[in-house]
Write a protein that holds these residues in place. Sequence first.
Motif, PDB file in Angstrom:
ATOM      1  N   ALA A 153       0.740  -1.242  -0.077  1.00 56.91           N
ATOM      2  CA  ALA A 153      -0.041  -0.043  -0.003  1.00 56.91           C
ATOM      3  C   ALA A 153       0.842   1.364   0.017  1.00 56.91           C
ATOM      4  O   ALA A 153       0.304   2.428  -0.639  1.00 56.91           O
ATOM      5  CB  ALA A 153      -0.999   0.021   1.345  1.00 56.91           C
ATOM      6  N   TYR A 154       2.185   1.140   0.702  1.00 56.85           N
ATOM      7  CA  TYR A 154       3.006   2.457   0.597  1.00 56.85           C
ATOM      8  C   TYR A 154       4.329   2.044   0.055  1.00 56.85           C
ATOM      9  O   TYR A 154       4.610   0.944   0.072  1.00 56.85           O
ATOM     10  CB  TYR A 154       3.346   2.901   2.285  1.00 56.85           C
ATOM     11  N   ALA A 155       4.869   3.172  -0.518  1.00 61.11           N
ATOM     12  CA  ALA A 155       6.221   3.154  -1.089  1.00 61.11           C
ATOM     13  C   ALA A 155       7.192   4.228  -0.676  1.00 61.11           C
ATOM     14  O   ALA A 155       6.752   5.213   0.282  1.00 61.11           O
ATOM     15  CB  ALA A 155       5.985   3.488  -2.482  1.00 61.11           C
ATOM     16  N   THR A 156       8.314   3.453  -0.544  1.00 62.56           N
ATOM     17  CA  THR A 156       9.502   4.378  -0.119  1.00 62.56           C
ATOM     18  C   THR A 156       9.911   5.342  -1.123  1.00 62.56           C
ATOM     19  O   THR A 156       9.503   5.218  -2.347  1.00 62.56           O
ATOM     20  CB  THR A 156      10.831   3.645   0.630  1.00 62.56           C
ATOM     21  N   ASP A 157      10.717   6.250  -0.674  1.00 68.69           N
ATOM     22  CA  ASP A 157      11.289   7.123  -1.910  1.00 68.69           C
ATOM     23  C   ASP A 157      12.381   6.330  -2.833  1.00 68.69           C
ATOM     24  O   ASP A 157      12.541   6.599  -3.982  1.00 68.69           O
ATOM     25  CB  ASP A 157      12.193   8.454  -1.305  1.00 68.69           C
ATOM     26  N   TRP A 184      11.649  13.801  -4.435  1.00 67.94           N
ATOM     27  CA  TRP A 184      11.568  15.105  -3.471  1.00 67.94           C
ATOM     28  C   TRP A 184      11.442  16.293  -4.362  1.00 67.94           C
ATOM     29  O   TRP A 184      10.563  17.129  -3.901  1.00 67.94           O
ATOM     30  CB  TRP A 184      12.569  15.112  -2.608  1.00 67.94           C
ATOM     31  N   GLY A 185      12.347  16.367  -5.350  1.00 71.76           N
ATOM     32  CA  GLY A 185      11.986  17.863  -6.167  1.00 71.76           C
ATOM     33  C   GLY A 185      10.690  17.672  -6.904  1.00 71.76           C
ATOM     34  O   GLY A 185       9.976  18.673  -6.925  1.00 71.76           O
ATOM     35  N   TRP A 186      10.126  16.368  -7.132  1.00 73.15           N
ATOM     36  CA  TRP A 186       8.772  16.611  -7.932  1.00 73.15           C
ATOM     37  C   TRP A 186       7.608  16.959  -6.907  1.00 73.15           C
ATOM     38  O   TRP A 186       6.698  17.634  -7.131  1.00 73.15           O
ATOM     39  CB  TRP A 186       8.424  15.155  -8.613  1.00 73.15           C
ATOM     40  N   VAL A 187       7.885  16.601  -5.623  1.00 70.42           N
ATOM     41  CA  VAL A 187       7.020  16.851  -4.802  1.00 70.42           C
ATOM     42  C   VAL A 187       6.888  18.377  -4.406  1.00 70.42           C
ATOM     43  O   VAL A 187       5.785  18.870  -4.464  1.00 70.42           O
ATOM     44  CB  VAL A 187       7.294  16.066  -3.203  1.00 70.42           C
ATOM     45  N   LYS A 188       8.173  19.040  -4.473  1.00 68.20           N
ATOM     46  CA  LYS A 188       8.289  20.487  -4.284  1.00 68.20           C
ATOM     47  C   LYS A 188       7.660  21.287  -5.533  1.00 68.20           C
ATOM     48  O   LYS A 188       7.089  22.409  -5.429  1.00 68.20           O
ATOM     49  CB  LYS A 188       9.620  20.991  -3.809  1.00 68.20           C
ATOM     50  N   ARG A 189       8.005  20.789  -6.866  1.00 68.45           N
ATOM     51  CA  ARG A 189       7.733  21.467  -8.070  1.00 68.45           C
ATOM     52  C   ARG A 189       6.507  21.118  -8.906  1.00 68.45           C
ATOM     53  O   ARG A 189       6.260  21.828  -9.795  1.00 68.45           O
ATOM     54  CB  ARG A 189       9.175  21.766  -8.694  1.00 68.45           C
ATOM     55  N   ASN A 190       6.459  19.520  -8.991  1.00 67.27           N
ATOM     56  CA  ASN A 190       5.723  19.274  -9.995  1.00 67.27           C
ATOM     57  C   ASN A 190       4.348  18.747  -9.622  1.00 67.27           C
ATOM     58  O   ASN A 190       3.834  17.765 -10.441  1.00 67.27           O
ATOM     59  CB  ASN A 190       6.414  18.268 -10.856  1.00 67.27           C
ATOM     60  N   GLY A 191       3.946  18.821  -8.529  1.00 68.32           N
ATOM     61  CA  GLY A 191       2.592  18.415  -8.122  1.00 68.32           C
ATOM     62  C   GLY A 191       2.368  16.925  -7.510  1.00 68.32           C
ATOM     63  O   GLY A 191       1.554  16.321  -7.499  1.00 68.32           O
ATOM     64  N   PHE A 192       3.763  16.316  -7.431  1.00 66.93           N
ATOM     65  CA  PHE A 192       3.771  14.915  -7.069  1.00 66.93           C
ATOM     66  C   PHE A 192       3.095  14.813  -5.683  1.00 66.93           C
ATOM     67  O   PHE A 192       3.215  15.675  -4.914  1.00 66.93           O
ATOM     68  CB  PHE A 192       5.318  14.372  -7.016  1.00 66.93           C
ATOM     69  N   PRO A 193       2.374  13.763  -5.470  1.00 65.96           N
ATOM     70  CA  PRO A 193       1.847  13.498  -4.145  1.00 65.96           C
ATOM     71  C   PRO A 193       2.516  13.758  -3.154  1.00 65.96           C
ATOM     72  O   PRO A 193       3.745  13.400  -2.988  1.00 65.96           O
ATOM     73  CB  PRO A 193       1.202  12.151  -4.358  1.00 65.96           C
ATOM     74  N   GLN A 249       9.983   8.735  12.079  1.00 64.36           N
ATOM     75  CA  GLN A 249      11.020   8.393  11.137  1.00 64.36           C
ATOM     76  C   GLN A 249      10.571   7.815  10.108  1.00 64.36           C
ATOM     77  O   GLN A 249      11.480   6.982   9.380  1.00 64.36           O
ATOM     78  CB  GLN A 249      12.070   7.656  12.151  1.00 64.36           C
ATOM     79  N   MET A 250       9.316   7.548   9.544  1.00 64.69           N
ATOM     80  CA  MET A 250       8.852   6.857   8.750  1.00 64.69           C
ATOM     81  C   MET A 250       8.084   7.835   7.666  1.00 64.69           C
ATOM     82  O   MET A 250       6.891   8.033   8.031  1.00 64.69           O
ATOM     83  CB  MET A 250       8.039   5.355   9.007  1.00 64.69           C
ATOM     84  N   THR A 251       8.459   8.031   6.541  1.00 66.23           N
ATOM     85  CA  THR A 251       7.554   8.704   5.298  1.00 66.23           C
ATOM     86  C   THR A 251       7.412   7.890   4.231  1.00 66.23           C
ATOM     87  O   THR A 251       8.528   7.189   3.885  1.00 66.23           O
ATOM     88  CB  THR A 251       8.537  10.173   5.130  1.00 66.23           C
ATOM     89  N   ARG A 252       6.138   7.962   3.915  1.00 69.79           N
ATOM     90  CA  ARG A 252       5.880   6.895   2.762  1.00 69.79           C
ATOM     91  C   ARG A 252       4.874   7.535   1.747  1.00 69.79           C
ATOM     92  O   ARG A 252       4.386   8.559   2.217  1.00 69.79           O
ATOM     93  CB  ARG A 252       5.405   5.835   3.123  1.00 69.79           C
ATOM     94  N   TRP A 253       4.759   6.960   0.744  1.00 73.17           N
ATOM     95  CA  TRP A 253       3.867   7.596  -0.371  1.00 73.17           C
ATOM     96  C   TRP A 253       2.853   6.502  -0.512  1.00 73.17           C
ATOM     97  O   TRP A 253       3.123   5.261  -0.623  1.00 73.17           O
ATOM     98  CB  TRP A 253       4.402   7.958  -1.556  1.00 73.17           C
ATOM     99  N   ARG A 254       1.237   6.856  -0.686  1.00 72.38           N
ATOM    100  CA  ARG A 254       0.491   5.898  -1.096  1.00 72.38           C
ATOM    101  C   ARG A 254       0.504   5.503  -2.355  1.00 72.38           C
ATOM    102  O   ARG A 254       0.462   6.698  -3.079  1.00 72.38           O
ATOM    103  CB  ARG A 254      -0.945   6.456  -0.719  1.00 72.38           C
ATOM    104  N   TRP A 255       0.496   4.285  -2.786  1.00 68.08           N
ATOM    105  CA  TRP A 255       0.782   3.986  -4.196  1.00 68.08           C
ATOM    106  C   TRP A 255      -0.410   4.096  -4.862  1.00 68.08           C
ATOM    107  O   TRP A 255      -0.285   4.630  -6.038  1.00 68.08           O
ATOM    108  CB  TRP A 255       1.193   2.277  -4.435  1.00 68.08           C
ATOM    109  N   ALA A 256      -1.573   4.358  -4.176  1.00 64.01           N
ATOM    110  CA  ALA A 256      -2.895   4.720  -5.118  1.00 64.01           C
ATOM    111  C   ALA A 256      -2.910   5.971  -5.371  1.00 64.01           C
ATOM    112  O   ALA A 256      -3.077   6.759  -6.485  1.00 64.01           O
ATOM    113  CB  ALA A 256      -3.932   4.471  -4.150  1.00 64.01           C
TER     114      ALA A 256
END
Length: 73
Positions: A17-21, A36-45, A53-60
């Motif tokens: 369900a979750y992804a690491t960088d 991380w650049g896409w998060v800041k500049r390109n509207g990446f989720p 200490q745990m940061t993840r992205w939802r694959w959905a």
Amino acid sequence: MDAPMPKQISNPTDRPAYATDAALAAHFGVNKATIWGWVKRNGFPAPVKLSPQMTRWRWADVAAWEAAQTAAA
């Protein structure tokens, strides 16, 4: 300069369900700093903090963003 968006590489049904960088970087064929650049500049989720200490992205969320990029192209 940001890398161009590559095609999807992995099968969505094989993912947790979750992804690491690192997992996202491998999926898109870029390095972690690009994610991380896409998060800041390109509207990446935005990532989700699961613990201090745990940061993840939802694959959905990533899949929806990826579909929107494909539709816009």
